[in-house]
Design an enzyme around this catalytic site. Structure first.
Site, PDB file in Angstrom:
ATOM      1  NE  ARG A 107      -3.713   2.298   2.314  1.00  0.00           N
ATOM      2  CZ  ARG A 107      -4.685   2.507   3.160  1.00  0.00           C
ATOM      3  NH1 ARG A 107      -4.870   1.690   4.166  1.00  0.00           N
ATOM      4  NH2 ARG A 107      -5.493   3.529   3.010  1.00  0.00           N
ATOM      5  NE  ARG A 136      -8.199   0.337   3.081  1.00  0.00           N
ATOM      6  CZ  ARG A 136      -9.468   0.682   2.834  1.00  0.00           C
ATOM      7  NH1 ARG A 136      -9.888   0.878   1.609  1.00  0.00           N
ATOM      8  NH2 ARG A 136     -10.320   0.834   3.813  1.00  0.00           N
ATOM      9  CG  ASP A 188      -6.935   0.343   6.237  1.00  0.00           C
ATOM     10  OD1 ASP A 188      -6.117   1.272   6.404  1.00  0.00           O
ATOM     11  OD2 ASP A 188      -8.150   0.457   6.483  1.00  0.00           O
ATOM     12  CG  ASP A 214      -7.301   2.347  10.322  1.00  0.00           C
ATOM     13  OD1 ASP A 214      -6.563   3.163   9.735  1.00  0.00           O
ATOM     14  OD2 ASP A 214      -8.341   1.880   9.809  1.00  0.00           O
TER      15      ASP A 214
END
Length: 166
Positions: free
Chosen positions: A84, A94, A97, A99
């Protein structure tokens, strides 16, 4: 400092993407064992392009020695290594990811980082795996536990447990 990271993927070998990300997070400087892992959930993409494949989502929780900004830099590097690019379009499919969901009771609101994650209480695909590893956690700015926040969400959201072993 106790921290948790959401891991998601909807491109390539999604399961391998999650496993590789978990391994890299576990080995990152400042991350202290044990790293606790949720089950993996398969979910419909939200806000992605038409025809986007389903996501696999999970959460890892751990103790971290360092600053939230340092952990964020590590997560961005892991995303980049996972395919990514650092600059990417928002809400597109994607390979990876990551977070940062929370960082102890610290609240951060900068251009690069928002902790706790601003939409955490509205996302069953984040709350369900977070409840697997931190069910009784009360996040900053909240008065209910993660388990209670999850119960309040619409039961119609399609969360399918993909795997408990990874």
């Amino acid at each position: 400092m106790k921290a948790a990271v959401a891991i998601g993927s909807n491109l390539g070998d999604r399961f391998a993407n999650l496993k590789n990300a978990r391994a890299k997070i576990s080995a990152a400087p400042g991350v202290l064992p044990p790293v606790r892992s949720s089950a993996i959930y398969e979910t419909e993409p939200i806000g992605c392009e038409t025809g986007a494949p389903k996501f696999l989502n999970a959460v890892v929780a751990f103790e971290y020695e360092g600053y939230a900004s340092a952990l964020l830099r590590t997560l961005v590097a892991i995303e980049e290594a996972g395919g990514r690019p650092h600059t990417h379009a928002k809400n597109v499919s994607r390979t990876l990811d990551l977070d940062l969901l929370f960082f102890g009771d610290v609240e951060v609101n900068t251009a690069e980082l928002h902790v706790p994650h601003p939409r955490i209480a509205k996302r069953p695909f984040v709350l369900a795996p977070l409840a697997d590893v931190c069910p009784d956690l009360i996040l900053p700015r909240h008065t209910s536990s993660v388990r209670e926040l999850l119960k309040r969400l619409d039961e119609g959201d399609a969360l399918v447990r993909f795997s408990t072993q990874w």
